[in-house]
Design an enzyme around this catalytic site. Structure first.
Site, mmCIF file in Angstrom:
data_model
loop_
_atom_site.group_PDB
_atom_site.id
_atom_site.type_symbol
_atom_site.label_atom_id
_atom_site.label_comp_id
_atom_site.label_asym_id
_atom_site.label_seq_id
_atom_site.Cartn_x
_atom_site.Cartn_y
_atom_site.Cartn_z
ATOM 1 N N PRO A 12 0.859 -1.193 0.000
ATOM 2 C CA PRO A 12 0.000 0.000 0.000
ATOM 3 C C PRO A 12 0.888 1.233 0.000
ATOM 4 O O PRO A 12 1.844 1.321 0.770
ATOM 5 C CB PRO A 12 -0.779 -0.120 1.324
ATOM 6 C CG PRO A 12 0.060 -0.985 2.210
ATOM 7 C CD PRO A 12 0.858 -1.885 1.294
ATOM 8 N N LEU A 13 0.617 2.180 -0.874
ATOM 9 C CA LEU A 13 1.409 3.418 -0.974
ATOM 10 C C LEU A 13 0.412 4.559 -1.091
ATOM 11 O O LEU A 13 -0.110 4.812 -2.190
ATOM 12 C CB LEU A 13 2.315 3.387 -2.208
ATOM 13 C CG LEU A 13 3.417 2.323 -2.258
ATOM 14 C CD1 LEU A 13 3.968 2.158 -3.666
ATOM 15 C CD2 LEU A 13 4.542 2.654 -1.282
ATOM 16 N N ALA A 14 0.108 5.193 0.031
ATOM 17 C CA ALA A 14 -0.906 6.256 0.011
ATOM 18 C C ALA A 14 -0.516 7.320 -1.012
ATOM 19 O O ALA A 14 0.634 7.753 -1.060
ATOM 20 C CB ALA A 14 -1.030 6.865 1.404
ATOM 21 N N GLN A 66 -6.781 -1.858 3.598
ATOM 22 C CA GLN A 66 -6.033 -1.518 4.810
ATOM 23 C C GLN A 66 -6.715 -0.389 5.563
ATOM 24 O O GLN A 66 -7.010 0.656 4.985
ATOM 25 C CB GLN A 66 -4.600 -1.086 4.471
ATOM 26 C CG GLN A 66 -3.796 -0.873 5.741
ATOM 27 C CD GLN A 66 -2.423 -0.311 5.498
ATOM 28 O OE1 GLN A 66 -2.269 0.806 5.016
ATOM 29 N NE2 GLN A 66 -1.408 -1.083 5.837
ATOM 30 N N CYS A 97 2.527 3.117 9.907
ATOM 31 C CA CYS A 97 2.626 4.441 9.273
ATOM 32 C C CYS A 97 3.311 5.431 10.223
ATOM 33 O O CYS A 97 2.850 5.649 11.339
ATOM 34 C CB CYS A 97 1.241 4.954 8.880
ATOM 35 S SG CYS A 97 1.344 6.556 8.070
ATOM 36 N N LYS A 137 0.113 -5.073 9.322
ATOM 37 C CA LYS A 137 1.391 -4.685 8.712
ATOM 38 C C LYS A 137 2.147 -3.862 9.742
ATOM 39 O O LYS A 137 1.682 -2.799 10.151
ATOM 40 C CB LYS A 137 1.139 -3.891 7.435
ATOM 41 C CG LYS A 137 2.414 -3.436 6.738
ATOM 42 C CD LYS A 137 2.104 -2.991 5.306
ATOM 43 C CE LYS A 137 3.334 -2.471 4.591
ATOM 44 N NZ LYS A 137 3.641 -1.071 4.927
ATOM 45 N N GLY A 221 7.095 -2.068 -2.692
ATOM 46 C CA GLY A 221 6.391 -0.799 -2.830
ATOM 47 C C GLY A 221 7.046 0.113 -3.832
ATOM 48 O O GLY A 221 6.758 0.075 -5.035
ATOM 49 N N ARG A 222 8.017 0.921 -3.351
ATOM 50 C CA ARG A 222 8.529 2.015 -4.176
ATOM 51 C C ARG A 222 9.164 1.551 -5.478
ATOM 52 O O ARG A 222 9.018 2.220 -6.498
ATOM 53 C CB ARG A 222 9.518 2.854 -3.351
ATOM 54 C CG ARG A 222 8.799 3.669 -2.277
ATOM 55 C CD ARG A 222 9.768 4.170 -1.252
ATOM 56 N NE ARG A 222 10.397 3.053 -0.553
ATOM 57 C CZ ARG A 222 11.461 3.160 0.223
ATOM 58 N NH1 ARG A 222 12.016 4.328 0.386
ATOM 59 N NH2 ARG A 222 11.952 2.099 0.834
HETATM 60 C C1 LIG Z 1 4.589 7.347 -0.410
HETATM 61 C C2 LIG Z 1 4.403 6.175 0.515
HETATM 62 C C3 LIG Z 1 3.135 5.870 0.974
HETATM 63 C C4 LIG Z 1 2.943 4.783 1.831
HETATM 64 N N1 LIG Z 1 1.681 4.476 2.250
HETATM 65 C C5 LIG Z 1 1.483 3.409 3.052
HETATM 66 C C6 LIG Z 1 0.180 3.040 3.477
HETATM 67 O O1 LIG Z 1 -0.827 3.660 3.113
HETATM 68 N N2 LIG Z 1 0.068 1.955 4.290
HETATM 69 C C7 LIG Z 1 1.157 1.224 4.695
HETATM 70 O O2 LIG Z 1 1.019 0.244 5.428
HETATM 71 N N3 LIG Z 1 2.390 1.556 4.313
HETATM 72 C C8 LIG Z 1 2.581 2.593 3.491
HETATM 73 N N4 LIG Z 1 3.840 2.896 3.065
HETATM 74 C C9 LIG Z 1 4.939 1.976 3.377
HETATM 75 C C10 LIG Z 1 5.075 0.929 2.249
HETATM 76 O O3 LIG Z 1 3.921 0.127 2.174
HETATM 77 C C11 LIG Z 1 6.300 0.020 2.477
HETATM 78 O O4 LIG Z 1 6.173 -0.617 3.714
HETATM 79 C C12 LIG Z 1 7.602 0.826 2.448
HETATM 80 O O5 LIG Z 1 7.630 1.717 1.363
HETATM 81 C C13 LIG Z 1 8.820 -0.108 2.366
HETATM 82 O O6 LIG Z 1 8.746 -0.931 1.230
HETATM 83 P P1 LIG Z 1 9.553 -0.580 -0.149
HETATM 84 O O7 LIG Z 1 10.988 -0.363 0.246
HETATM 85 O O8 LIG Z 1 9.340 -1.771 -1.021
HETATM 86 O O9 LIG Z 1 8.951 0.686 -0.682
HETATM 87 C C14 LIG Z 1 4.050 4.000 2.250
HETATM 88 C C15 LIG Z 1 5.332 4.322 1.790
HETATM 89 C C16 LIG Z 1 5.522 5.392 0.936
HETATM 90 C C17 LIG Z 1 6.911 5.705 0.452
#
Ligand SMILES: Cc1cc2nc3c(=O)[nH]c(=O)nc-3n(C[C@H](O)[C@H](O)[C@H](O)COP(=O)(O)O)c2cc1C
Length: 313
Positions: A12-14, A66, A97, A137, A221-222
């Protein structure tokens, strides 16, 4: 029935992982997609507007919604609202978060300071949800790593699976702080499947994380914002890239945006184009150019022009 074996999840990436993005990523065989985080309070007090945020594509199955919250009565009411919606397979509680607007009210990562409340909220979801799965999470802790305490809370929580992001809240997104061995410690102690998350940015890295953590799958995610086809590589266990044009993938995402948001989607999509263009020579000129475009027709032409006919690389 979800098979918890090399499971692939889109994080999830808000602000990013909306319906338009998720349905494009789905074509790369990601197993589970997750909605952007939604507030349990918003669901209860403004259900009509909030439910729009969890619209999904029919392709998204299993689909996880979520929620964030800090109060078991509100969580229960929000779950009852989600119970009226079809097509949701998982309700996930956000316990990671770090954003002040979430954690300063005792939700998100603040729950890592109150593991009894955290377990109680997950139990509340499990008890009242009519969906097959409940998950949570988490990060590794709030201001220090607490893998063993987390493992015992997870065992008490009634959840069906857990996603662990290998950093504490105060580590924020610092690259050097990522810690897969603490994820492995949690995995060793819990009785439910665990999905590992954090800093996975290649096929090789995903393999390494699975090996270190012994996880049942990975969440990305990213990196998926730049190279969503990583899921194709992991699904097919190959370093080979799918035989597709990058332009076609970007266009599919863009067309989804316009369908979902109307003309406004053109402006929202600028940030996605910045990501897609990152590895290209003239990325900064392209960034400046797209930042001035408001017309979907011109944006579409600019995408076709910039990404020309190159294969994914
Ligand atoms: C812009 C952004 C928005 C995010 N939004 C959420 C979210 O809504 N819920 C959540 O559990 N984690 C959120 N995260 C965390 C990601 O789900 C993930 O745990 C984190 O980016 C690490 O994984 P990655 O290195 O693959 O990006 C967010 C991260 C970023 C950078």
């Amino acid at each position: 029935m979800i098979k918890f074996e090399n499971l692939l999840m889109l994080a999830p990436l808000a602000g990013w992982s909306d319906l338009a993005f998720r349905s494009m990523v789905k074509k790369f065989a990601v197993d589970i997609t997750v909605s952007e985080m939604i507030s349990s309070y918003a669901l209860v007090y403004n259900p009509k507007k909030t439910l729009r945020m969890i619209e999904k594509s029919p392709l998204e199955s299993p689909f996880s919604v979520q929620i964030a919250g800090n109060n078991s009565d509100i969580i229960k009411k929000s779950v009852e609202i989600l119970n009226t919606q079809n097509g949701i397979d998982i309700i996930d509680l956000n316990c990671g978060c770090p954003a002040p607007k979430v954690s300063s009210h005792g939700s998100g990562s603040a729950l890592l300071k109150n593991l009894n409340l955290l377990a109680d909220l997950v139990n509340t979801i499990k008890l009242h949800s009519n969906k097959p799965y409940t998950s949570l999470k988490v990060r590794l802790g709030f201001d220090k790593k607490i893998p063993l305490e987390l493992a015992s809370m997870i065992n008490d929580s009634g959840a069906d699976f857990v996603v662990v992001h290998g950093r504490t809240k105060i580590d924020a997104y610092k690259k050097e702080k990522i810690d897969y061995s603490s994820i492995a410690q949690i995995k060793e102690k819990i009785r439910i499947p665990l999905i590992a998350n954090g800093e996975i940015d290649s096929f090789q890295k995903a393999k390494e994380v699975l090996k270190i953590t012994n996880a049942n799958g990975v969440m990305i995610g990213r990196f998926a914002l730049k190279e969503p086809w990583i899921f194709y590589q992991l699904k097919h266990n190959t370093q080979e890239l799918p035989n597709m044009l990058k332009k076609d993938i970007v266009l599919e995402h863009f067309d989804n945006m316009i369908r979902f948001y109307g003309e406004r989607g053109c402006i929202i999509f600028r940030k996605n184009l910045h990501n897609y263009a990152k590895s290209h020579n003239n990325a900064s000129d392209f960034r400046i150019k797209v930042n001035a475009i408001t017309s979907p027709k011109i944006m579409r032409e600019s995408i076709i022009d910039f990404f020309s006919n190159e294969k994914i690389s």
